[in-house]
Design a protein around this motif. Sequence first.
Motif, PDB file in Angstrom:
ATOM      1  N   ASN A  98     -22.247  26.804  -8.057  1.00 39.34           N
ATOM      2  CA  ASN A  98     -23.098  27.971  -8.276  1.00 39.34           C
ATOM      3  C   ASN A  98     -22.777  28.651  -9.603  1.00 39.34           C
ATOM      4  O   ASN A  98     -21.627  29.008  -9.865  1.00 39.34           O
ATOM      5  CB  ASN A  98     -22.926  28.981  -7.137  1.00 39.34           C
ATOM      6  N   GLY A  99     -23.800  28.812 -10.440  1.00 41.99           N
ATOM      7  CA  GLY A  99     -23.614  29.473 -11.727  1.00 41.99           C
ATOM      8  C   GLY A  99     -22.939  28.624 -12.779  1.00 41.99           C
ATOM      9  O   GLY A  99     -22.670  29.100 -13.881  1.00 41.99           O
ATOM     10  N   ARG A 100     -22.678  27.373 -12.480  1.00 42.13           N
ATOM     11  CA  ARG A 100     -21.974  26.498 -13.429  1.00 42.13           C
ATOM     12  C   ARG A 100     -22.918  25.482 -14.052  1.00 42.13           C
ATOM     13  O   ARG A 100     -23.956  25.150 -13.501  1.00 42.13           O
ATOM     14  CB  ARG A 100     -20.839  25.747 -12.722  1.00 42.13           C
ATOM     15  N   ARG A 101     -22.522  24.962 -15.217  1.00 37.46           N
ATOM     16  CA  ARG A 101     -23.210  23.826 -15.815  1.00 37.46           C
ATOM     17  C   ARG A 101     -22.717  22.555 -15.138  1.00 37.46           C
ATOM     18  O   ARG A 101     -21.550  22.449 -14.748  1.00 37.46           O
ATOM     19  CB  ARG A 101     -22.944  23.740 -17.318  1.00 37.46           C
ATOM     20  N   ALA A 102     -23.617  21.598 -15.008  1.00 38.93           N
ATOM     21  CA  ALA A 102     -23.247  20.344 -14.345  1.00 38.93           C
ATOM     22  C   ALA A 102     -24.213  19.255 -14.771  1.00 38.93           C
ATOM     23  O   ALA A 102     -25.271  19.517 -15.342  1.00 38.93           O
ATOM     24  CB  ALA A 102     -23.287  20.512 -12.824  1.00 38.93           C
ATOM     25  N   THR A 103     -23.825  18.015 -14.476  1.00 35.19           N
ATOM     26  CA  THR A 103     -24.712  16.880 -14.729  1.00 35.19           C
ATOM     27  C   THR A 103     -24.602  15.909 -13.576  1.00 35.19           C
ATOM     28  O   THR A 103     -23.744  16.040 -12.688  1.00 35.19           O
ATOM     29  CB  THR A 103     -24.386  16.200 -16.070  1.00 35.19           C
ATOM     30  N   THR A 104     -25.474  14.924 -13.573  1.00 33.10           N
ATOM     31  CA  THR A 104     -25.460  13.859 -12.571  1.00 33.10           C
ATOM     32  C   THR A 104     -26.209  12.682 -13.155  1.00 33.10           C
ATOM     33  O   THR A 104     -26.576  12.694 -14.344  1.00 33.10           O
ATOM     34  CB  THR A 104     -26.085  14.334 -11.245  1.00 33.10           C
ATOM     35  N   HIS A 105     -26.436  11.662 -12.363  1.00 37.72           N
ATOM     36  CA  HIS A 105     -27.197  10.498 -12.810  1.00 37.72           C
ATOM     37  C   HIS A 105     -28.551  10.952 -13.338  1.00 37.72           C
ATOM     38  O   HIS A 105     -29.218  11.809 -12.741  1.00 37.72           O
ATOM     39  CB  HIS A 105     -27.387   9.551 -11.621  1.00 37.72           C
ATOM     40  N   TRP A 106     -28.994  10.389 -14.464  1.00 40.04           N
ATOM     41  CA  TRP A 106     -30.242  10.828 -15.088  1.00 40.04           C
ATOM     42  C   TRP A 106     -31.429  10.745 -14.136  1.00 40.04           C
ATOM     43  O   TRP A 106     -32.355  11.551 -14.201  1.00 40.04           O
ATOM     44  CB  TRP A 106     -30.531  10.011 -16.348  1.00 40.04           C
ATOM     45  N   ARG A 107     -31.389   9.789 -13.223  1.00 39.81           N
ATOM     46  CA  ARG A 107     -32.510   9.621 -12.296  1.00 39.81           C
ATOM     47  C   ARG A 107     -32.638  10.799 -11.326  1.00 39.81           C
ATOM     48  O   ARG A 107     -33.714  11.064 -10.778  1.00 39.81           O
ATOM     49  CB  ARG A 107     -32.334   8.324 -11.505  1.00 39.81           C
ATOM     50  N   HIS A 108     -31.529  11.507 -11.107  1.00 35.56           N
ATOM     51  CA  HIS A 108     -31.507  12.582 -10.118  1.00 35.56           C
ATOM     52  C   HIS A 108     -31.301  13.969 -10.719  1.00 35.56           C
ATOM     53  O   HIS A 108     -31.153  14.942  -9.966  1.00 35.56           O
ATOM     54  CB  HIS A 108     -30.401  12.313  -9.094  1.00 35.56           C
ATOM     55  N   ALA A 109     -31.291  14.075 -12.034  1.00 36.38           N
ATOM     56  CA  ALA A 109     -31.003  15.359 -12.667  1.00 36.38           C
ATOM     57  C   ALA A 109     -32.029  16.435 -12.299  1.00 36.38           C
ATOM     58  O   ALA A 109     -31.677  17.577 -11.990  1.00 36.38           O
ATOM     59  CB  ALA A 109     -30.922  15.192 -14.188  1.00 36.38           C
ATOM     60  N   GLN A 110     -33.307  16.077 -12.343  1.00 35.11           N
ATOM     61  CA  GLN A 110     -34.339  17.057 -12.010  1.00 35.11           C
ATOM     62  C   GLN A 110     -34.248  17.466 -10.542  1.00 35.11           C
ATOM     63  O   GLN A 110     -34.461  18.631 -10.197  1.00 35.11           O
ATOM     64  CB  GLN A 110     -35.726  16.480 -12.308  1.00 35.11           C
ATOM     65  N   GLU A 111     -33.898  16.519  -9.686  1.00 36.81           N
ATOM     66  CA  GLU A 111     -33.758  16.826  -8.263  1.00 36.81           C
ATOM     67  C   GLU A 111     -32.596  17.790  -8.026  1.00 36.81           C
ATOM     68  O   GLU A 111     -32.692  18.709  -7.196  1.00 36.81           O
ATOM     69  CB  GLU A 111     -33.528  15.540  -7.478  1.00 36.81           C
ATOM     70  N   LEU A 112     -31.505  17.601  -8.751  1.00 39.38           N
ATOM     71  CA  LEU A 112     -30.364  18.513  -8.632  1.00 39.38           C
ATOM     72  C   LEU A 112     -30.772  19.925  -9.046  1.00 39.38           C
ATOM     73  O   LEU A 112     -30.418  20.905  -8.384  1.00 39.38           O
ATOM     74  CB  LEU A 112     -29.200  18.019  -9.495  1.00 39.38           C
ATOM     75  N   ALA A 113     -31.523  20.019 -10.139  1.00 38.92           N
ATOM     76  CA  ALA A 113     -31.976  21.328 -10.611  1.00 38.92           C
ATOM     77  C   ALA A 113     -32.937  21.976  -9.628  1.00 38.92           C
ATOM     78  O   ALA A 113     -32.890  23.190  -9.411  1.00 38.92           O
ATOM     79  CB  ALA A 113     -32.638  21.176 -11.980  1.00 38.92           C
ATOM     80  N   SER A 114     -33.806  21.189  -9.029  1.00 35.07           N
ATOM     81  CA  SER A 114     -34.806  21.728  -8.103  1.00 35.07           C
ATOM     82  C   SER A 114     -34.182  22.192  -6.795  1.00 35.07           C
ATOM     83  O   SER A 114     -34.529  23.252  -6.269  1.00 35.07           O
ATOM     84  CB  SER A 114     -35.885  20.676  -7.809  1.00 35.07           C
ATOM     85  N   ARG A 115     -33.267  21.394  -6.267  1.00 37.96           N
ATOM     86  CA  ARG A 115     -32.657  21.733  -4.977  1.00 37.96           C
ATOM     87  C   ARG A 115     -31.637  22.858  -5.093  1.00 37.96           C
ATOM     88  O   ARG A 115     -31.426  23.627  -4.146  1.00 37.96           O
ATOM     89  CB  ARG A 115     -31.982  20.502  -4.368  1.00 37.96           C
TER      90      ARG A 115
END
Length: 353
Positions: free
Chosen positions: A127-144
């Motif tokens: 929460n409130g932090r910068r993060a990354t993940t697999h490029w295929r799921h980046a938008q999903e991480l941001a949305s959820r």
Amino acid sequence: MMSKHPGTGSHTVTVFVFPGVRLLDVTGPIEVFTTANEFGGRYRVQIASQDGREVITSAGTRLGADVSVDEVQEPCDVLVIPGGPEWETLIKDDALLDVVRQLDENSRCTASVCTGAFLLAAAGLLNGRRATTHWRHAQELASRFPSVRVAPDAIFVQDGQMMTSAGVSAGIDLSLALVEDHYGAEVARSVAKDMVVFMQRPGGQSQFSVRSRAPHTHQQMLRRVLDSVAENPGANHTLTAMARRAGISVRHVTRLFYDEVGTTPARYVEQVRLEAAQGLLETGDDPMPVVARRTGFGSPESLRRAFVRHLGVTPGAFRATFRTAGRGREGSGVHVGAVVVEARVDDEELSAA
């Protein structure tokens, strides 16, 4: 990074595993830390499962555990949370998320690999932090998880004691950065050379597929346009040409791209052309003017600007790095440089908007 002055003390690494975990998410970091021990590092690596029993990975292989979560009593220096293909099910497992929180409370640094970021986010640790993940799921991480500031092109990101990496093999990049932080650049460089990997890989996640990220559309007129761009990136794909091809107005084409693809027509065309150029550079020997012409960039200078803008590397550097493995030449070596906390830090972060 976590410390400014690398030392010689020992470090404990706990890797949490669960049924369906992705094998390389686990073994990649373990290989880095254990290889570091051959060059002056002092890592003690332990695998922990929820009940101390072996787990079956997503590859179908059995993976033994050294301890159960409850047996992890002493604080660890690094906690590794790997991912798995069934992350959507995992983030609904309250017991599993409680375990992640329990382990995090006893760790000086918590690092996720690939979709392991979803476990950290679901546990409220990002929460409130910068993060990354697999490029295929980046938008999903941001949305959820809208409270997480997702950096979609970063190879790995550190925000406080939390570290997150991109897909699968990026866990190796993250682990090398930790080795450098703990024992210095020379040890990390030796590990990278021994494993025949980059200490700092060129570019970010944008070097991987653009067309595969484009959503499927039921709009047949747009589907014709997208297919024509993919089939012949070097053709005329101006906005007027695409509108004529679809049989609709320029304004309607622009609106369809925004609604269905999430970008402008011009940006999409450039991204597909960039991907086509990457393929030619990876597998062929065509000179740069030919690559530029075949992929619609027109000139080597336009090609170079696009590569630097999107990937952070020149076409020549990309070709030298990502050539097919069979094209290795005698005497060529792996270039290694300084470890960075993240790649492409100037990239826009994804939001849930």
